[in-house]
Design an enzyme around this catalytic site. Structure first.
Site, PDB file in Angstrom:
ATOM      1  N   SER A 151      30.489 -61.353  29.602  1.00  0.00           N
ATOM      2  CA  SER A 151      29.860 -60.346  28.748  1.00  0.00           C
ATOM      3  C   SER A 151      30.266 -60.536  27.282  1.00  0.00           C
ATOM      4  CB  SER A 151      30.254 -58.933  29.197  1.00  0.00           C
ATOM      5  OG  SER A 151      29.812 -58.690  30.508  1.00  0.00           O
ATOM      6  N   HIS A 155      30.346 -53.754  23.991  1.00  0.00           N
ATOM      7  CA  HIS A 155      30.442 -53.956  25.439  1.00  0.00           C
ATOM      8  C   HIS A 155      30.252 -52.639  26.196  1.00  0.00           C
ATOM      9  CE1 HIS A 155      32.986 -54.461  29.179  1.00  0.00           C
ATOM     10  NE2 HIS A 155      32.235 -55.538  29.263  1.00  0.00           N
ATOM     11  N   ARG A 187      34.290 -54.605  21.767  1.00  0.00           N
ATOM     12  CA  ARG A 187      34.457 -53.745  22.944  1.00  0.00           C
ATOM     13  C   ARG A 187      33.566 -52.495  22.843  1.00  0.00           C
ATOM     14  NH1 ARG A 187      36.976 -53.817  27.607  1.00  0.00           N
ATOM     15  NH2 ARG A 187      38.007 -55.745  27.025  1.00  0.00           N
TER      16      ARG A 187
END
Lengths: 225, 225
Positions: B20, B59, B56
């Site tokens: 990812s 994400h 993040r």
């Protein structure tokens, strides 16, 4: 208008929420986003319910993409309301989604919400069987209760496990809220659920999350008040 | 490429996470988004840390807007790492953010995380003083601990309360993660924190959320491993 500054001293979150939804409605009109243009809708009532779900997802994320990407099976919100009135068990794939669902509203209908992701025996079984904890959690839910509303905001493998059991003929979920977020297997896992006759609410594509999963559940609960 | 389908049988979430992040990095390059172009950064090390925080957040949301809107005070991630190493207390404004923060990582540094939003006496005091529970929670945290890392993913009134106490000279927060989401008072409340010398990480504008608040905390914790 990027931000409405109404009254920093207010202690009434419901006032702020009302103003927020007015802004969302107004901007959706301004964007000329036709919510649910291609969604099968039985009635104006169901269309209104769908709109409330989508607006709460936008309220939770400040992301208007949700007006374009959410998918509802025919009469989905009505089915979910019926399950809630029947006291169904809500099973989430994250403790965050569990924390975000309004337990006070759930309790009105005798519903409870569970998440097995941190259970030691789920962790153990997942390691032993080389599966994700999310997939094992789904199996646990299938075995433990009658009507389960699966609320999936994180793990594609949860949706994949549900589809596999559906395909093998041993389990048909009563309802799936399928809104994992991410870049690997996420879009595909949502399509696996949409490719069945399982009643569901899905956000197609990459976006979603535990917050969105809880928002969908709460939108339906608040619509029942 | 909307979705990478690597192996539905994998039981290794770290493999999916690695893939990812590779997709996120590749798409950021493709979009030619220069992360932190105008953020003051002391060193290449700090720039790398900031990038990890932003990635993040992407994400967690699948929303690349975070590459353009996040704000870091000079050396912010380093300051946060120092506070964590010193065993600071993390106080959140939602139980969802609390649920999302990795407690196992926190425990390595003797840190604990708290949320007062459901505490009965906070609810009572908020009603009595005509304040939000979030604002009362902030005051509770100020009184109870030395170094507090405030992790705010929902309530503008939490940030406003912190600024008011800062202005009155009776309290300076050690660190604020300010990422409330919403349409009313949200952008303004973030600017109130950015207008001080409080070390902070803020997502400017409307977007953010409890999931993003937890993601920022976790990104810093994972970077310390």
């Amino acid at each position: 208008m990027d931000d409405a500054y109404i009254n920093i001293r207010t202690s009434d979150p419901s006032e702020i929420e009302k103003e927020s939804f007015a802004i969302i409605s107004s901007e959706l009109e301004h964007m000329q986003v036709l919510i649910n243009g291609d969604i099968p809708v039985e009635s104006a009532g169901e269309r209104n319910k769908i709109t409330q779900v989508i607006k709460r997802c936008i309220h939770t994320t400040a992301d208007f993409d949700y007006a374009k990407t959410m998918y509802f099976t025919d009469g989905a919100v009505g089915v979910l309301e019926g399950l809630i009135r029947g006291g169904a068990v809500i099973v989430t794939d994250t403790n965050m989604a569990l924390a975000g669902i309004n337990k006070r509203e759930l309790a009105k209908y005798g519903c409870s919400a569970k998440c097995y992701m941190s259970d030691e025996d789920v962790v153990r079984e997942a390691a032993a069987r080389n599966m994700t904890r999310a997939a094992v959690s789904m199996e646990r839910a299938m075995k433990s209760y009658g009507d389960v509303i699966f609320v999936i905001g994180n793990a594609p493998t949860a949706l994949i496990a549900l589809r596999e059991h559906y395909d093998s003929g041993d389990y048909v979920p009563s309802f799936v809220i399928g809104v994992p977020v991410g870049f690997v297997n996420v879009t595909a896992s949502k399509e696996l659920i949409m490719g069945t006759d399982i009643p569901c609410i899905v956000n197609t594509g990459r976006k979603g999350g535990s917050n969105v999963a809880a928002a969908v559940m709460n939108a339906v609960l608040y619509g029942m008040r």
